[in-house]
Design a protein around this motif. Structure first.
Motif, short mmCIF file in Angstrom:
data_model
loop_
_atom_site.label_atom_id
_atom_site.label_comp_id
_atom_site.label_asym_id
_atom_site.label_seq_id
_atom_site.Cartn_x
_atom_site.Cartn_y
_atom_site.Cartn_z
N VAL A 98 0.88 -1.17 0.00
CA VAL A 98 0.00 0.00 0.00
C VAL A 98 0.92 1.21 0.00
CG1 VAL A 98 -1.82 1.28 1.18
CG2 VAL A 98 -1.79 -1.23 1.30
N ILE A 99 0.81 2.02 -1.05
CA ILE A 99 1.68 3.18 -1.20
C ILE A 99 0.81 4.40 -1.42
CG2 ILE A 99 3.52 4.24 -2.57
CD1 ILE A 99 4.11 1.23 -3.48
N SER A 100 0.97 5.40 -0.56
CA SER A 100 0.24 6.66 -0.69
C SER A 100 1.24 7.78 -0.93
CB SER A 100 -0.56 6.98 0.57
OG SER A 100 -1.60 6.04 0.73
N LEU A 101 0.90 8.65 -1.87
CA LEU A 101 1.73 9.79 -2.21
C LEU A 101 0.87 11.05 -2.11
CD1 LEU A 101 4.31 11.12 -3.29
CD2 LEU A 101 3.57 10.48 -5.59
N ASN B 13 -3.59 18.83 0.83
CA ASN B 13 -2.85 17.94 -0.06
C ASN B 13 -3.78 17.21 -1.00
OD1 ASN B 13 -3.04 16.28 2.76
ND2 ASN B 13 -3.27 14.87 1.04
N SER B 14 -3.21 16.80 -2.12
CA SER B 14 -3.86 15.82 -2.98
C SER B 14 -3.22 14.48 -2.63
CB SER B 14 -3.65 16.16 -4.46
OG SER B 14 -2.28 16.20 -4.78
N ILE B 15 -3.86 13.38 -3.00
CA ILE B 15 -3.32 12.07 -2.63
C ILE B 15 -3.67 11.04 -3.69
CG2 ILE B 15 -5.33 11.49 -1.23
CD1 ILE B 15 -3.38 9.96 0.66
N VAL B 16 -2.71 10.15 -3.93
CA VAL B 16 -2.90 8.98 -4.78
C VAL B 16 -2.43 7.78 -3.96
CG1 VAL B 16 -2.17 7.80 -6.88
CG2 VAL B 16 -2.58 10.26 -6.93
N THR B 17 -3.27 6.74 -3.90
CA THR B 17 -2.92 5.53 -3.16
C THR B 17 -3.05 4.33 -4.06
OG1 THR B 17 -3.64 6.49 -1.05
CG2 THR B 17 -3.48 4.09 -1.15
N LEU B 18 -2.02 3.49 -4.06
CA LEU B 18 -2.04 2.23 -4.81
C LEU B 18 -1.97 1.08 -3.81
CD1 LEU B 18 -1.86 0.53 -7.42
CD2 LEU B 18 0.64 0.81 -7.28
N GLU B 19 -2.99 0.23 -3.83
CA GLU B 19 -2.99 -1.01 -3.04
C GLU B 19 -2.86 -2.15 -4.02
OE1 GLU B 19 -6.13 -1.39 -0.13
OE2 GLU B 19 -6.31 0.79 0.01
N LYS B 20 -1.86 -2.99 -3.81
CA LYS B 20 -1.58 -4.02 -4.80
C LYS B 20 -1.28 -5.36 -4.12
CE LYS B 20 0.86 -4.41 -9.14
NZ LYS B 20 1.80 -3.79 -10.05
#
Length: 116
Positions: A91-94, A107-114
């Motif tokens: 799980v990576i959030s930027l 903030n803006s945020i993008v999260t990738l759960e893989k």
């Protein structure tokens, strides 16, 4: 399962769709969590994911400007999986702090759960 991660790793970087973002830059915050099998007691760093290694990967990826934050999290995910093939999930959030939108936004945020 065992989860190893970093919270609020902060970087000055130059990601963004607009040309001025690549000149001015911005502050970005990364949270990363990875899950590995953890059914036994761990006695050595070789049996787990070294969070210093995670940081080094994120730092390297953050240094390469990308137009979309989505590209950045996918690049981090791929590099982490390559270095630590035992990872089963990430799980990576930027977060882009104070994005240039002409409005007071933290903030803006993008999260990738893989799952791998």
């Amino acid at each position: 399962m065992l989860t190893v991660g970093l919270e609020q790793a902060t970087f000055r970087a130059f990601h963004g769709l607009y040309p001025e973002e690549r000149v001015i830059g911005n502050e970005f915050v990364v949270d990363i969590f990875v899950t590995i099998p953890g059914t036994h007691h761990i006695d050595s760093i070789a049996e787990t994911v070294n969070y210093q290694g995670l940081y080094n990967i994120v730092k390297k990826i953050m240094a390469v400007p990308q137009p979309l934050l989505e590209q950045v999290v996918y690049n981090i995910s791929g590099a982490v999986k390559e270095k630590y093939p035992e990872i089963q999930r990430s799980v990576i959030s930027l977060k882009k702090m104070n994005p240039p939108m002409g409005a007071p936004i933290r903030n803006s945020i993008v999260t990738l759960e893989k799952n791998y």
